[in-house]
Structure formats: structure tokens, C-alpha cells
Scaffold this motif. Structure first.
Motif, PDB file in Angstrom:
ATOM      1  N   ALA A 123       0.837  -1.204   0.000  1.00 36.27           N
ATOM      2  CA  ALA A 123       0.000   0.000   0.000  1.00 36.27           C
ATOM      3  C   ALA A 123       0.872   1.253   0.000  1.00 36.27           C
ATOM      4  N   ARG A 124       1.955   1.238   0.755  1.00 39.82           N
ATOM      5  CA  ARG A 124       2.833   2.409   0.822  1.00 39.82           C
ATOM      6  C   ARG A 124       3.549   2.650  -0.506  1.00 39.82           C
ATOM      7  N   ALA A 127       1.086   4.273  -2.760  1.00 37.77           N
ATOM      8  CA  ALA A 127       0.824   5.661  -2.389  1.00 37.77           C
ATOM      9  C   ALA A 127       2.043   6.561  -2.561  1.00 37.77           C
ATOM     10  N   GLY A 249      -5.077   1.210  -4.207  1.00 42.88           N
ATOM     11  CA  GLY A 249      -4.269   2.419  -4.202  1.00 42.88           C
ATOM     12  C   GLY A 249      -3.141   2.448  -5.201  1.00 42.88           C
TER      13      GLY A 249
END
Length: 349
Positions: A123-124, A127, A249
Motif C-alpha cells: 500500500a505504501r 501511495a 491504491g
């Protein structure tokens, strides 16, 4: 527009094209592949020129295949790889070396924590909060990791798992159960932006993201190949399998587990598997050990991991990285709220 696609186990396919009036124009195919007869190259160029820019990879491949003269020989590439290269040109997909990569190999954590880290780090990356990363797993207890859509009661024998000291956990990616015996496997995760696999079919992205592994294994003397959809194999049988999850994301989680040394008898007592599935896991006898990496390299597990890290760093310019305290904390919270709960483990009863 320019697009490239390295065929896993094959050659580099390069395309250059323009777009006019919503159609592909001035298309040219190049690469280090082999093609006979020579003038089939012009046939391929003509087949792609004029196609609508919305044409998907499968339809481009069909057009190329239909234009090839009878008896044409394509070595190191396929019509499908041309389609993939065209789609990557049209979406201006970046390559491996367009990113700054990190390699992370840190302390042993629980199986649940490893799964939570997968979700957090993917997810990071999606993002833009962390560089694309290769992470080598280490874990402090044995576990059965079942796929996101597998039935707990159909896949696992709880009594056998308890008897042999295997925890049971569920990951966010699909695919089959993984026997993660302490010290008996090699597992890694890739956290990449979706743009890296843009223009590829789901199936193509599996082989693309694991091509570096094949190169590492071959450097150790293993005759490694990729078997669709998601198996890493050799002439002596299956070595491991990959799974993938694409997050909303924009991050992509791709992870794979390869067997270093596993007890086939324990496998049948922990997993509910028949002879057909047992064969798929690399053995036809419950009493046989599944040890492709140990037997084919003669090396300790640690040496194989070091070669994986070295190969990835050499190919893509990766540097050593680390997991931040904030990332560990986020993963710990996710363990409590998700991966350690009965609701998640038994989401498919």
C-alpha cells in the motif's frame, strides 16, 4: 511512443509507433529475437499499423499471427509479446530501471506479521510513500499460509497442524496453501507500482516479475523455468509458486515461496491433499522429501538467499533498505485488527 518487453526466458521485444486519428501509425518492431523469413518483420509492422489504440494485447497478437507467412519461425518471442510491448508503449509503462529499488532482509517475525507487512508495504509503494522493494521473509515459527479464497476446513487438518507445530494463517493474495516450515523454504515479496506491469495481462505479469529469480537460480546451476500461471520449476520438478494481489491504491504485491527442504509425510498430515495435489507440490510419495533448492544447488539456504539479493541488486541497481518503525507499528495494528482474527482466518469456512 516507445515500448519494451523482455520475454521471460526469451528475448527483448522493442516497438516504436505513432498515433494518428486514434489509430497506430508508423509502427516498427525490433529486438534481439530471431525471425524467419526476414520479410516477416514487414508483415508484422503492417499488421499492427492501423489498429485502433484501444486494441488489447490479445487482439494485437491475433492480428500479428494472422499476418505471418506460412511456416514463419519466431524464436525468443511470440505474437503475444508483441501485443504486450505495444500496450506498454501506448500507456508509456516504465521499466525496472526507471525506479529506485530497495532490498529488505530483516529480523524474523511471526507469520501473521509477515502477512501484515505485505499489505502495509504494498500500500505504501502504491501511495508513493516508499520505494519499490524486494523483501526476503524470515519467520519465528512454522505456519500454513492459505490463499485468500481457500476453504479452511477443506485445506487444513487442524489436529495435524497442531501436532507438527504449524500455525494457520490466511494471506490477501489468491492461490494455494504454502507450507512454511521454519528454515525449509525461501519466500520473498515484491512491492511494485502498478505502472511497472501496465499493459501486461495478469498472466504475463507473473512471469515478468519473477524473471530475475530464474536468472539467480540459473547462476546456481538450477535449470529454472517459469510454468504458467505461477510456478517456478526445473527439469526435476516444481520448485515453488507465486501469488499476486493488486491493491486499489496502485500498489502490487507479488510474492513467491520456493521449497528448500520439506518433509512430504508431514505435508500430508497438515494439509488435506490427495495424490494429484501432492504431485503438483513436487512429490508423488508422502514419504519423500521435497528439497529442490537444497539438492539442486548443494548450498545452505542462506547462500541461496544471498544470491537472490545479489542478482536483484545487480540487475536493477537496488540498495539495502529497511522497514521503518512506523511501518512495523502499522503492521502490528493490522495483525490485531485482521490477520489474528477468526473472522479473517475463517472468511471462507
Amino acid at each position: 511512443m516507445h515500448g519494451e518487453y523482455k520475454v521471460p526466458g526469451g528475448k527483448l521485444v522493442v516497438v516504436d509507433l505513432e498515433v494518428e486519428g486514434g489509430r497506430i501509425s508508423d509502427f516498427h518492431l525490433a529486438g534481439d529475437f530471431f525471425l524467419e523469413p526476414d520479410d516477416a518483420l514487414q508483415d508484422i509492422d503492417a499488421a499492427v499499423t492501423g489498429l485502433p489504440v484501444e486494441t488489447d494485447a490479445a487482439a494485437i497478437a491475433a492480428a500479428v499471427r494472422a499476418a505471418l507467412p506460412e511456416g514463419a519461425q519466431l524464436l525468443g518471442f511470440t505474437p503475444e509479446s508483441v501485443g504486450t510491448a505495444v500496450r506498454r508503449a501506448l500507456v508509456t509503462a516504465p521499466g525496472w530501471k526507471d525506479f529506485t529499488w530497495e532490498v529488505v532482509h530483516e529480523k524474523a517475525v511471526s507469520p501473521r506479521m509477515n502477512l501484515a507487512l505485505d499489505e502495509v508495504l504494498a500500500a505504501r509503494v502504491g501511495a508513493g510513500l516508499r520505494n519499490p522493494t524486494l523483501r526476503i521473509w524470515e519467520w519465528d515459527e512454522s505456519a500454513v499460509v492459505i490463499g485468500s479464497f481457500q476453504s479452511y476446513r477443506n485445506e487444513v487438518d487442524p489436529e495435524g497442524a497442531t501436532r507438527h507445530g504449524y500455525d494457520v494463517v490466511r494471506r490477501i493474495s489468491g492461490g494455494g496453501a504454502m507450507m512454511m516450515g521454519a528454515g525449509s523454504i525461501v519466500t520473498y515479496s515484491l512491492y511494485v507500482p502498478a505502472s511497472l506491469v501496465a499493459g501486461m495481462t495478469f498472466a504475463d505479469s507473473y512471469a515478468f516479475l519473477d524473471d530475475w529469480v530464474l536468472q539467480a537460480l540459473r547462476s546456481l546451476g538450477v535449470d529454472a523455468t517459469y510454468q504458467p500461471l505461477n510456478d517456478i520449476a526445473s527439469s526435476k520438478g516444481k520448485i515453488g509458486g507465486a501469488a499476486q494481489k493488486r491493491l486499489a491504491g496502485g500498489g502490487v504485491l507479488h510474492h513467491a515461496t520456493m521449497s528448500y527442504d520439506m518433509d512430504g509425510q508431514v505435508m500430508t498430515e497438515v494439509l488435506r491433499i490427495g495424490r494429484e495435489k501432492l504431485s503438483d507440490k513436487g512429490t508423488t510419495s508422502a514419504a519423500k522429501r521435497v528439497d529442490p533448492l537444497r539438492s539442486q544447488t548443494g548450498l545452505p539456504r542462506e547462500a541461496i538467499i544471498e544470491r537472490l539479493k545479489e542478482t536483484f541488486a545487480t540487475l536493477y541497481g537496488a540498495e539495502p533498505g529497511h522497514i521503518t518503525a512506523e511501518e512495523y507499528a502499522e503492521a502490528e495494528a493490522l495483525v490485531e485488527s485482521k490477520f489474528a482474527t477468526d473472522a479473517w482466518l475463517h472468511r471462507v469456512p
